[in-house]
Design an enzyme around this catalytic site. Sequence first.
Site, PDB file in Angstrom:
ATOM      1  N   LYS A  48      12.525  10.830   0.780  1.00 15.41           N
ATOM      2  CA  LYS A  48      12.488  10.308   2.154  1.00 15.41           C
ATOM      3  C   LYS A  48      13.168   8.940   2.215  1.00 15.41           C
ATOM      4  O   LYS A  48      13.382   8.306   1.170  1.00 15.41           O
ATOM      5  CB  LYS A  48      11.030  10.215   2.629  1.00 15.41           C
ATOM      6  N   ARG A 146      -5.128   9.819   7.366  1.00 18.22           N
ATOM      7  CA  ARG A 146      -3.843   9.442   7.924  1.00 18.22           C
ATOM      8  C   ARG A 146      -3.241  10.696   8.551  1.00 18.22           C
ATOM      9  O   ARG A 146      -3.151  10.815   9.760  1.00 18.22           O
ATOM     10  CB  ARG A 146      -2.978   8.888   6.779  1.00 18.22           C
ATOM     11  N   TYR A 268      16.413 -23.952   7.973  1.00 18.37           N
ATOM     12  CA  TYR A 268      15.808 -24.030   9.299  1.00 18.37           C
ATOM     13  C   TYR A 268      14.434 -24.695   9.264  1.00 18.37           C
ATOM     14  O   TYR A 268      13.620 -24.401   8.386  1.00 18.37           O
ATOM     15  CB  TYR A 268      15.658 -22.629   9.896  1.00 18.37           C
ATOM     16  N   MET A 321      18.888 -15.213   8.211  1.00 17.21           N
ATOM     17  CA  MET A 321      19.361 -13.841   8.397  1.00 17.21           C
ATOM     18  C   MET A 321      20.342 -13.406   7.318  1.00 17.21           C
ATOM     19  O   MET A 321      20.277 -12.282   6.813  1.00 17.21           O
ATOM     20  CB  MET A 321      20.003 -13.681   9.783  1.00 17.21           C
TER      21      MET A 321
HETATM   22  C1  LIG Z   1       5.788   9.022   0.064  1.00 16.58           C
HETATM   23  C2  LIG Z   1       4.889  10.116  -0.349  1.00 16.58           C
HETATM   24  C3  LIG Z   1       4.889  10.579  -1.675  1.00 16.58           C
HETATM   25  C4  LIG Z   1       5.644   9.879  -2.774  1.00 16.58           C
HETATM   26  O1  LIG Z   1       4.935   8.711  -3.106  1.00 16.58           O
HETATM   27  P1  LIG Z   1       5.384   7.756  -4.302  1.00 16.58           P
HETATM   28  O2  LIG Z   1       4.272   6.780  -4.385  1.00 16.58           O
HETATM   29  O3  LIG Z   1       6.664   7.131  -3.888  1.00 16.58           O
HETATM   30  O4  LIG Z   1       5.521   8.585  -5.515  1.00 16.58           O
HETATM   31  C5  LIG Z   1       4.150  11.708  -1.985  1.00 16.58           C
HETATM   32  N1  LIG Z   1       3.387  12.313  -1.029  1.00 16.58           N
HETATM   33  C6  LIG Z   1       3.310  11.860   0.236  1.00 16.58           C
HETATM   34  C7  LIG Z   1       2.436  12.549   1.215  1.00 16.58           C
HETATM   35  C8  LIG Z   1       4.048  10.744   0.617  1.00 16.58           C
HETATM   36  O5  LIG Z   1       3.958  10.276   1.868  1.00 16.58           O
END
Ligand SMILES: *Cc1c(COP(=O)(O)O)cnc(C)c1O
Length: 381
Positions: A48, A146, A268, A321
Site C-alpha cells: 500500500k 478499527r 523562521y 518547507m
Molecule cells: C498496513 C497493514 C499491514 C502491514 O503492516 P506492517 O506493520 O507494515 O507489516 C498488514 N495488515 C494490515 C491490515 C495493514 O493495515
Amino acid sequence: MIGSRQQHDAALPPGTTGVIRIDLDRLAANWRVLAALGRPAECAAVVKADAYGLGAIRCIPALATAGCGTFFVARLEEAIEVRALAPDAVIYVLDGLLPGAEHVYSRIRARPVLSSLEEVLAFAAFGRATGSRPAAALHICSGLNRLGLPETDVLTLSQEPGRLAQIDLQLIMSHLASADAGDDPRNAQQLATFQSLRSKLPVAPASLAASDGMMLGPAYYCDLTRPGYALYGGQPSGSLRTPVDPVVTVHARVLQVRDIAVGASVGYSGIWTAARPSRIATIAAGYADGIPRSGSAPNGCENGAVAFSGILAPVVGRVSMDLITIDVTDLEPETCQPGDWAELIGPTITLEEAGRRAGTIGYEILTRLSRRFYRMYSGGG
Ligand SMILES: *Cc1c(COP(=O)(O)O)cnc(C)c1O
C-alpha cells in the site's frame, strides 16, 4: 561512499538535491527471509501507499520475481496499479467494498477485504446479479476496533451461513493492535479471540500477522502472513529484532555553509540562537520533502539530525518547507562543504531513529518521503 566533496554521481540528473536509494535485491532478500521464517504459511507483501513510498512500479516486480504471489493494498486505485505490474498475483484491498466498486474488483480480479455485514450483502448481491461467486476476504475484529466485523456480526454470519453462500471466501483475517510489544498480553488475547470467531465461520485460510506479529512466533503465522514495513528494512518491533536488512538510504545536498556569531539566530521565528560561534549548513530538504517539522530545534525533546561521514549533526531552528539548518560546528570542516550529501536515513540514522527524533515512527518517515526526492534503484535483475 557518499559524503565526500568531490563525489559526483553521474546517474543523477543535474541539479538533483535529494535522493532515495532503494536496493531491490535487499527487498527481495527480506521477503525471502520472512517467507522462510513463516513457513509453511504463505508470505504476502503489503505494498500500500506506493510500496511504502518506495515506488510500487519497481518494488512489486522485484517481489513477484522473488516468489511473492499475494499482495495487499489499502485502496482500490492501488490494486489497479498492482494488477498491471503483477498479472498473475492475488490482490487484496484492505479498504473493503465501497458502493459501486464491485465491477472494478471483477475487472481487475482483485478481492475486497469485506469488513461489515453490508459489504457482505452487497458483494453477494453482485455475485447473484452476475451469476458468479466472487472471491473475497473477510476481516473480523479481534480487538483493534478499527475495521472488521465485530463479534455480534460474526455470530449473525454463523447463524445465517446463507449470507456467505454467494461469496468465494478465500481468507479470514484480523489485525493486531499491540504486536510491536512482544510481551503485551493483548496479543495472546487477540489470537484467542480470532481463533474462536474464525471457528464459527466457514473454513477458509487465516491471516493475522503483519511484520511485528511475525515476531510473536509460529502461533501467529496462521496460513498467510502480511508483512509490509519489515520488507522495506524497517524494524517494527520495539523489543525484538526482525531479521531483515535496510533497503533504503536518503541523502540531501548541502547548499551552503555559513559561520555565525554568538547571539545570531537561525531560521523562521529565530527559535534557536547560537551560544558559541557556530557553523551552520543549509540542506535542501524540508517538510515538503517529508522531513517532519516536529524535528525543529529546540522543541522540548530530542531534535532531528543528519549525518556526515557517520557523524551526527543536529537540526537547529525551524524545519522549513524546502530547507533544514544543521549545526556542524563540531565537525571537521572538510566533512561538510557545499555540494556534499547529508545522510537523512542510512547506516547512521535508521528509520526508527529518524522517527523517534521527530516524535513519530519510522513508518511515517518512510511513507511521507515526497516525490521531490529522486528515486534511484539498484538490483532487481
Ligand atoms: C498496513 C497493514 C499491514 C502491514 O503492516 P506492517 O506493520 O507494515 O507489516 C498488514 N495488515 C494490515 C491490515 C495493514 O493495515
